[in-house]
Write a protein that holds these residues in place. Structure first.
Motif, PDB file in Angstrom:
ATOM      1  N   ALA B 294     -34.716   5.974   6.682  1.00  0.00           N
ATOM      2  CA  ALA B 294     -35.069   5.214   7.892  1.00  0.00           C
ATOM      3  C   ALA B 294     -36.570   4.962   7.968  1.00  0.00           C
ATOM      4  O   ALA B 294     -37.023   4.012   8.613  1.00  0.00           O
ATOM      5  N   LYS B 295     -37.360   5.845   7.293  1.00  0.00           N
ATOM      6  CA  LYS B 295     -38.823   5.684   7.312  1.00  0.00           C
ATOM      7  C   LYS B 295     -39.312   4.785   6.169  1.00  0.00           C
ATOM      8  O   LYS B 295     -40.520   4.540   6.059  1.00  0.00           O
ATOM      9  N   CYS B 296     -38.408   4.360   5.297  1.00  0.00           N
ATOM     10  CA  CYS B 296     -38.821   3.650   4.075  1.00  0.00           C
ATOM     11  C   CYS B 296     -38.128   2.303   3.931  1.00  0.00           C
ATOM     12  O   CYS B 296     -37.970   1.796   2.819  1.00  0.00           O
ATOM     13  N   LEU B 297     -37.727   1.721   5.053  1.00  0.00           N
ATOM     14  CA  LEU B 297     -36.926   0.500   4.977  1.00  0.00           C
ATOM     15  C   LEU B 297     -37.728  -0.706   4.481  1.00  0.00           C
ATOM     16  O   LEU B 297     -37.153  -1.688   4.032  1.00  0.00           O
ATOM     17  N   ASP B 298     -39.046  -0.621   4.582  1.00  0.00           N
ATOM     18  CA  ASP B 298     -39.858  -1.739   4.093  1.00  0.00           C
ATOM     19  C   ASP B 298     -40.339  -1.534   2.662  1.00  0.00           C
ATOM     20  O   ASP B 298     -41.036  -2.382   2.114  1.00  0.00           O
ATOM     21  N   GLU B 299     -39.969  -0.409   2.054  1.00  0.00           N
ATOM     22  CA  GLU B 299     -40.366  -0.162   0.670  1.00  0.00           C
ATOM     23  C   GLU B 299     -39.730  -1.202  -0.253  1.00  0.00           C
ATOM     24  O   GLU B 299     -38.588  -1.605  -0.049  1.00  0.00           O
ATOM     25  N   GLN B 300     -40.468  -1.578  -1.256  1.00  0.00           N
ATOM     26  CA  GLN B 300     -39.961  -2.538  -2.227  1.00  0.00           C
ATOM     27  C   GLN B 300     -39.594  -1.810  -3.509  1.00  0.00           C
ATOM     28  O   GLN B 300     -40.316  -0.927  -3.954  1.00  0.00           O
ATOM     29  N   THR B 301     -38.490  -2.192  -4.104  1.00  0.00           N
ATOM     30  CA  THR B 301     -38.192  -1.711  -5.439  1.00  0.00           C
ATOM     31  C   THR B 301     -39.167  -2.405  -6.401  1.00  0.00           C
ATOM     32  O   THR B 301     -39.684  -3.481  -6.101  1.00  0.00           O
ATOM     33  N   ASP B 302     -39.457  -1.776  -7.540  1.00  0.00           N
ATOM     34  CA  ASP B 302     -40.433  -2.337  -8.477  1.00  0.00           C
ATOM     35  C   ASP B 302     -39.771  -3.423  -9.332  1.00  0.00           C
ATOM     36  O   ASP B 302     -39.443  -3.227 -10.497  1.00  0.00           O
ATOM     37  N   VAL B 303     -39.588  -4.597  -8.712  1.00  0.00           N
ATOM     38  CA  VAL B 303     -38.878  -5.691  -9.387  1.00  0.00           C
ATOM     39  C   VAL B 303     -39.606  -6.100 -10.668  1.00  0.00           C
ATOM     40  O   VAL B 303     -38.979  -6.417 -11.687  1.00  0.00           O
ATOM     41  N   ALA B 304     -40.944  -6.057 -10.627  1.00  0.00           N
ATOM     42  CA  ALA B 304     -41.732  -6.491 -11.793  1.00  0.00           C
ATOM     43  C   ALA B 304     -41.395  -5.659 -13.033  1.00  0.00           C
ATOM     44  O   ALA B 304     -41.390  -6.172 -14.158  1.00  0.00           O
ATOM     45  N   TYR B 305     -41.097  -4.382 -12.809  1.00  0.00           N
ATOM     46  CA  TYR B 305     -40.746  -3.483 -13.911  1.00  0.00           C
ATOM     47  C   TYR B 305     -39.517  -4.000 -14.655  1.00  0.00           C
ATOM     48  O   TYR B 305     -39.507  -4.100 -15.885  1.00  0.00           O
ATOM     49  N   TYR B 306     -38.497  -4.362 -13.882  1.00  0.00           N
ATOM     50  CA  TYR B 306     -37.262  -4.857 -14.497  1.00  0.00           C
ATOM     51  C   TYR B 306     -37.430  -6.278 -15.021  1.00  0.00           C
ATOM     52  O   TYR B 306     -36.826  -6.664 -16.011  1.00  0.00           O
ATOM     53  N   ASP B 307     -38.278  -7.038 -14.335  1.00  0.00           N
ATOM     54  CA  ASP B 307     -38.487  -8.439 -14.721  1.00  0.00           C
ATOM     55  C   ASP B 307     -39.074  -8.518 -16.132  1.00  0.00           C
ATOM     56  O   ASP B 307     -38.677  -9.346 -16.954  1.00  0.00           O
ATOM     57  N   LYS B 308     -40.036  -7.637 -16.401  1.00  0.00           N
ATOM     58  CA  LYS B 308     -40.651  -7.591 -17.737  1.00  0.00           C
ATOM     59  C   LYS B 308     -39.585  -7.301 -18.797  1.00  0.00           C
ATOM     60  O   LYS B 308     -39.557  -7.939 -19.860  1.00  0.00           O
ATOM     61  N   ASN B 309     -38.734  -6.344 -18.499  1.00  0.00           N
ATOM     62  CA  ASN B 309     -37.644  -6.005 -19.427  1.00  0.00           C
ATOM     63  C   ASN B 309     -36.714  -7.196 -19.642  1.00  0.00           C
ATOM     64  O   ASN B 309     -36.297  -7.493 -20.756  1.00  0.00           O
ATOM     65  N   ARG B 310     -36.415  -7.857 -18.522  1.00  0.00           N
ATOM     66  CA  ARG B 310     -35.503  -9.003 -18.562  1.00  0.00           C
ATOM     67  C   ARG B 310     -36.056 -10.085 -19.470  1.00  0.00           C
ATOM     68  O   ARG B 310     -35.359 -10.586 -20.365  1.00  0.00           O
ATOM     69  N   GLU B 311     -37.335 -10.425 -19.265  1.00  0.00           N
ATOM     70  CA  GLU B 311     -37.933 -11.513 -20.049  1.00  0.00           C
ATOM     71  C   GLU B 311     -37.934 -11.151 -21.528  1.00  0.00           C
ATOM     72  O   GLU B 311     -37.602 -11.976 -22.387  1.00  0.00           O
ATOM     73  N   LEU B 312     -38.303  -9.901 -21.816  1.00  0.00           N
ATOM     74  CA  LEU B 312     -38.369  -9.483 -23.215  1.00  0.00           C
ATOM     75  C   LEU B 312     -36.990  -9.533 -23.874  1.00  0.00           C
ATOM     76  O   LEU B 312     -36.808 -10.167 -24.929  1.00  0.00           O
ATOM     77  N   LEU B 313     -36.018  -8.914 -23.226  1.00  0.00           N
ATOM     78  CA  LEU B 313     -34.698  -8.794 -23.852  1.00  0.00           C
ATOM     79  C   LEU B 313     -34.001 -10.157 -23.935  1.00  0.00           C
ATOM     80  O   LEU B 313     -33.443 -10.517 -24.984  1.00  0.00           O
ATOM     81  N   TYR B 314     -34.061 -10.912 -22.843  1.00  0.00           N
ATOM     82  CA  TYR B 314     -33.426 -12.233 -22.855  1.00  0.00           C
ATOM     83  C   TYR B 314     -34.085 -13.125 -23.901  1.00  0.00           C
ATOM     84  O   TYR B 314     -33.410 -13.768 -24.709  1.00  0.00           O
ATOM     85  N   GLY B 315     -35.431 -13.122 -23.903  1.00  0.00           N
ATOM     86  CA  GLY B 315     -36.168 -13.973 -24.845  1.00  0.00           C
ATOM     87  C   GLY B 315     -35.859 -13.618 -26.287  1.00  0.00           C
ATOM     88  O   GLY B 315     -35.529 -14.495 -27.097  1.00  0.00           O
TER      89      GLY B 315
END
Lengths: 397, 397
Positions: B294-315
């Motif tokens: 309830a105290k962390c509802l505005d926290e963001q998951t580290d999307v950039a971390y997965y995005d880098k993986n996505r670009e590398l693996l897909y590419g």
């Protein structure tokens, strides 16, 4: 368009909700401090300080992926091993981590065990009085609770009626000792005979009958009663345990199931229950609190706290003329209703702002359950109200 | 003597266990660092520091009875209110705490929702490919998953087949977007049409059909895709959410269900789901972790971390000649098998110590799922192995 099962439960629920709202309105009208609510089995003692310390230590010391990540559906191997060793030390058993499945409380544990065993139409025997939720748990899997009539003499299981109630459809028997709602502990003699009957009936019907021992109150015993662990009386015994009462953690939903090696096809049963844990959506017991309880297995619940309440309430109510079963364990007082329909007793008590639960909710009309998991001072303060109730019900001697 | 349901699951489980053991043996033989295990959807980023701080603060600041005690089966009112306000702020909704039921993860949430709605024989529609556990969840309540054929073009739901599959027995439809296993996000156009079809069919059959939106990957979106919340496309929409991915807390089993006021008889449905939470044995979502999230509802998951993986693996996999769907969200790459039977593809990959999951597990043969929720370095290190696999499978251009 809710399911039939939930529509039925919804009707029952509105009765409970009505009672709850009544209590709330009462509290609003006359002040919460003037309502004597003995209806709920919520522990009255705080969690031991060591639990909170173990939580903080785990957060500080463990890697986030280890602390908050997925593990096997049966729980962390190190936590399971710690539970096994602790049971071995205390009860002379010979478990290792394979025998332990960490669960989302005892309620979660009972449900995955029942899911592992029950096919639609199967019967589960329970001894009246028993915790009413068992009905819903069995119904979740198309199972049906078959009630053994209460033994009004001493509330030990009626083993004559029990033997008659076992049929080819009996898949499991649930026992709960120390008992909610009576506070009675099933004696070694009872358990020995119960195990013998089950062994005989297993042979007669040529299939397994599982004894499910629901043990949330295991350590809550009085008058020097030994803490019992029930796997020694019958080979196909499965234990369900919860830390809700022993560590005052009911909200955390943490417990475990024990499947001893003596259970037929023990390994298959362990895996089956683990699969049920996943398939029912529990997946695994909450991770951080698993790590924390593993560090607090030798902690004692404050039995003396409840014992003081027990002596006061039992002594005073008996003195006033009520007929009570003296509890040997748990934190409930089981009181005979002075009138046949105990609902009238419940209603009369409300006039004096006393709330307790009717025995019918536990499949045993004519009695009520008074939960004394509250402060000594609350009980002391409630005594004049009980005194008036005794006069009103005509029990005063 | 396990139940039929669990005996069947036990057979399936031994296949998964065989795979798991194979991976373990592989790791023992050649070292875990040389096995490229892309089979599991376990978050690779640690929980935000604020979550651990919130846990410690809750332990320090809250009374033990409040922190670890029972609350309503739907969760703490203040936690539910915080979730409601956070959704309102982000998605322009108008919820209050009544609309939110805290659950034991999304798996627990889906199960109590299905229990609330399903009678034996009812049908639940799922769009292939879909998370295979849905089958078990529906089966828990005698329900049956009816599959809509995959749309191999773009893996948006095939709405023509969908409309044909709706019958008088259809009680619910489960969607999961961003999707596991494809990484595809269902477009607003898809959702609008899907909602229109459901509204039409509700009228035709004169009973409710619930759209259950399983949203564990809600915030995990790439390329500037908006984070979508799906209650606006159809009135009878129920959302299931989990903090497993967004706060990397899969072991803690914490999530929630949203029942908007637009749902027919919303209050009854909310209560029905709350009762199901109790009756199935969840009782309530774990208490301490409720307070922490309830105290962390505005926290963001580290999307950039997965995005880098996505670009590398897909590419890289595309460059090597594999046919891949570019993920718009979640952390899975959906790859067309170069041979018709994707099991052969899975087996070939094992020769190079690469582990991934066959599409049949998601009701979509001919494809495999590669989970890239691992470190960038692991993916980099695996590329030569993928290169050899590409040559072996004859896809290299």
């Amino acid at each position: 368009m809710l399911s039939q099962n939930i529509q039925t439960a919804l009707k029952g629920n509105s009765v409970i909700r009505a009672m709850f709202n009544e209590g709330k309105e009462m509290a609003e009208k006359i002040g919460a401090e003037n309502v004597y609510d003995f209806s709920l089995g919520n522990p009255a003692t705080p969690a031991p300080a060591s639990v909170n310390q173990a939580i903080k230590d785990a957060v500080d010391e463990l890697d986030s992926m280890e602390l908050h990540g997925y593990m096997a559906n049966a729980g962390y191997p190190d936590v399971r091993a710690a539970v096994a060793e602790n049971l071995n030390k205390r009860f002379g058993t010979d478990f290792d981590f394979h025998n332990i499945i960490m669960t989302v409380g005892a309620a979660g544990g009972l449900n995955i065990v029942l899911k592992a065993f029950l096919d639609p139409g199967d019967e589960v025997i329970a001894f009246a009085p028993y915790f009413g939720e068992y009905r819903g748990y069995a119904a979740n899997f198309g199972g049906k609770i078959v009630e053994v009539a209460p033994n009004l003499e001493n509330f030990q299981p009626d083993l004559v009626d029990f033997e008659k109630k076992i049929t080819d459809k009996t898949k499991a028997v649930i026992i709960n000792t120390p008992n909610n709602p009576t506070g009675v502990i099933y004696s070694d003699e009872t358990m020995t005979k119960l195990g013998e009957i089950l062994s005989k009936k297993e042979k007669e019907y040529n299939h397994e009958i599982y004894l499910i021992s629901d043990e949330p109150y295991r350590e809550l015993v009085y008058d020097g009663e030994p803490v019992r662990f029930l796997t020694k009386f019958y080979h196909n015994t499965i234990v369900g345990y919860s830390f809700s009462k022993s560590l005052s953690l009911p909200g955390e939903r943490i417990g475990y199931v024990v499947v001893p090696n003596e259970v037929t096809d023990a390994e298959k049963v362990q895996t089956g229950i683990e699969i049920a844990n996943r398939q029912l959506g529990f997946v695994n017991a909450p991770s951080l609190i698993q790590k924390a309880v593993a560090k607090c297995l030798d902690e004692q619940t404050d039995v003396a706290y409840y014992d003081k309440n027990r002596e006061l309430l039992y002594g005073e109510l008996t003195r006033m003329g009520f007929t009570c079963i003296k509890p040997q364990g748990a934190f409930y007082l089981w009181v005979k209703s002075p009138v046949e329909d105990e609902e009238q007793f419940v209603q009369a008590a409300k006039k004096y702002h006393i709330l307790f639960v009717k025995g019918s909710a536990f499949a045993c009309p004519g009695y009520v359950r008074i939960a004394y998991c509250t402060s000594y001072e609350r009980i002391e303060k409630s005594l004049p109200a009980f005194e008036k109730l005794a006069v009103d019900m005509g029990v005063s001697r």
